[in-house]
Motif scaffolding. Structure first.
Motif, PDB file in Angstrom:
ATOM      1  N   PRO A 180       1.000  -1.285   0.012  1.00 25.43           N
ATOM      2  CA  PRO A 180      -0.224   0.395  -0.165  1.00 25.43           C
ATOM      3  C   PRO A 180       0.672   1.442   0.110  1.00 25.43           C
ATOM      4  N   ASN A 214     -10.288   5.971   1.081  1.00 25.90           N
ATOM      5  CA  ASN A 214     -10.209   4.737   1.228  1.00 25.90           C
ATOM      6  C   ASN A 214     -11.279   3.916   0.934  1.00 25.90           C
ATOM      7  N   GLY A 250      -9.000   2.899  -2.371  1.00 22.88           N
ATOM      8  CA  GLY A 250      -7.894   3.544  -1.955  1.00 22.88           C
ATOM      9  C   GLY A 250      -7.030   3.327  -3.089  1.00 22.88           C
ATOM     10  N   GLU A 308      -4.921  -1.327  -2.828  1.00 26.35           N
ATOM     11  CA  GLU A 308      -5.249  -1.348  -1.548  1.00 26.35           C
ATOM     12  C   GLU A 308      -5.258  -0.298  -0.411  1.00 26.35           C
ATOM     13  N   PRO A 309      -5.837  -0.061  -0.079  1.00 25.69           N
ATOM     14  CA  PRO A 309      -6.733   1.445   1.043  1.00 25.69           C
ATOM     15  C   PRO A 309      -5.093   1.943   1.472  1.00 25.69           C
TER      16      PRO A 309
END
Length: 446
Positions: A221, A253, A257, A261-262
């Motif tokens: 991330p 997010n 995201g 991914e966040p």
């Protein structure tokens, strides 16, 4: 000022005429000085906030009538409401929008770069704000970026033009704020634009990378770290900065995201202190932070920038205004959403000139921010016809730790000089300047 060289001379001449012509704005004629030399107070972004009055407690009445400028775009009520869901106690919004936009721009740049490698993200940051399909919220912008579409982000603070080649806003909006009864009187706030839209970059950014189906971007991330003033002389400004960052992370997010991914946020304090800030930067580097949001003060950013560059990270400030940072050696890794003081100097001078002062004292915190803005205002006053005999420049050393500023001798100097306008360029510590002026028998005009 971010304009072509050919137009600078014409603009300087026009500005002098404009400033002289507007010196009576707000009243039919410039006010004549009182025999007891009543003094009007003026401030800047470091001290024009309600929290400043709260710190004065029983002496908050000294601020009544003080006015000054801050970089501020008219904020939509919907944005303020979203900020208050993060911090229900929020009363000031200074640099909240700039912080929000800095985080969002960083996320969009990473998505377009297809990687969390900071040098690759940096190549996309200016381009995110210029020349593509316009979008105004994280959800829409991230959807376009995931498709590899070039975008032109227009957010809360960045809404007129994009970044210059140097990675800062080509235009700015300033608000003139007024202290009423122990707080900023929002009903008197005025807005004025500055800068030149033609100064925005026209360079083409690298083509956005569209991730393959089912694949995440390289290095996800994305990790963003704060370098914000939880403590120190700028702690008064921390709540809106923190709220802006938290809101941006939450909305990014919620939109899916970055790179599959966040986005992760790592908190960090700049302490309004070089040593504290350097320690935070070292911690962020060790913890894999890719983009650092901060520092709040220009002088702190100058102090930590060599460390950030050496580590190959990005420093992205929402509140640095030192004009000298435009040309700092940053290896293209420093950005800011706040406009340089070369623009604010003109706005501040105009506010002062409207009241028709005879003599002006400019008191500045002794650092790159304070002395830089002090010189910008002095130059604008000079263009308006104020000679050296009508402008007095004073500085004070920023206090160490909990020590208070001792401005008593300079307060007496201002009284003897007979200034009827005093501009204070500083942070929370500059409250002592005001109390020392009052204790020296200077009559503050309300």
């Amino acid at each position: 000022m971010l304009v072509s060289r050919a137009s600078r001379a014409a603009i300087a001449a026009a500005s002098a005429v404009l400033l002289l012509a507007t010196s009576a704005c707000g009243s039919d004629q410039p006010e004549e000085a009182n025999t007891d030399t009543q003094v009007r107070l003026y401030g800047t972004d470091g001290n024009m906030q309600t929290a400043y009055a709260v710190e004065l407690r029983e002496r908050a009445g000294l601020l009544k009538g003080m006015k000054g400028t801050i970089p501020l775009t008219p904020l939509p009520e919907s944005f303020k409401e979203r900020l208050r869901t993060v911090d229900p106690k929020l009363t000031d919004y200074l640099y909240s929008a700039e912080t929000y936009d800095a985080v969002v721009i960083s996320a969009l740049a990473a998505q377009l770069a297809g990687t969390t490698e900071p040098t690759e993200i940096a190549k996309q940051i200016v381009g995110v704000t210029t020349g593509g399909e316009r979008c105004e919220d994280p959800n829409t912008c991230l959807r376009l970026a995931r498709a590899g579409q070039d975008i032109e982000y227009r957010g809360v603070s960045l809404n007129r033009a994009g970044f210059t080649d140097a990675g800062e806003p080509a235009t700015a909006s300033y608000a003139t704020l007024h202290f009423g009864d122990q707080k900023i009187d929002d009903g008197k706030t005025e807005f004025v634009g500055a800068g030149d839209e033609s100064g925005a970059s026209t360079k083409e950014p690298p083509r956005g990378r569209k991730p393959r189906a089912g694949k995440k971007g390289d290095g996800a991330p994305l990790v963003i770290g704060g370098l914000l003033p939880k403590t120190g002389d700028l702690a008064l400004a921390y709540p809106p900065l923190a709220a802006g960052a938290a809101l941006a992370i939450r909305e990014i997010n919620a939109a899916g995201g970055v790179l599959g991914e966040p986005v992760a946020w790592v908190d960090g304090d700049d302490g309004t202190n070089p040593e504290t800030a350097k320690a935070t930067v070292a911690s962020h580097v060790a913890n894999g932070v890719h983009v650092i949001i901060g520092a709040a003060a220009s002088g702190i950013s100058r102090a930590v920038l060599p460390d950030v560059v050496a580590a190959g990270r990005i420093l992205f400030s929402p509140s640095n205004t030192d004009a000298g940072l435009t040309t700092v050696d940053d290896k293209n890794l420093y950005f800011r959403t706040a406009p340089p003081d070369s623009l604010q100097g003109r706005a501040l001078a105009d506010v002062i000139l409207r009241d028709g002062p005879r003599k002006v004292a400019i008191v500045a915190r002794k650092d790159s921010y304070g002395e830089g803005l002090q010189e910008n205002v002095r130059a604008e006053l000079e263009r308006a016809g104020f000679g050296a005999d009508r402008v007095r420049l004073l500085t004070y050393e920023p206090p160490a730790d909990t020590q208070a500023v001792d401005f008593s001798a300079s307060a007496q100097e201002i009284k003897t000089y007979g200034a009827d306008a005093v501009l204070i360029i500083g942070f929370g510590e500059s409250l002592k300047v005001i109390t020392d002026l009052a204790d020296a028998g200077v009559t503050l005009r309300h």
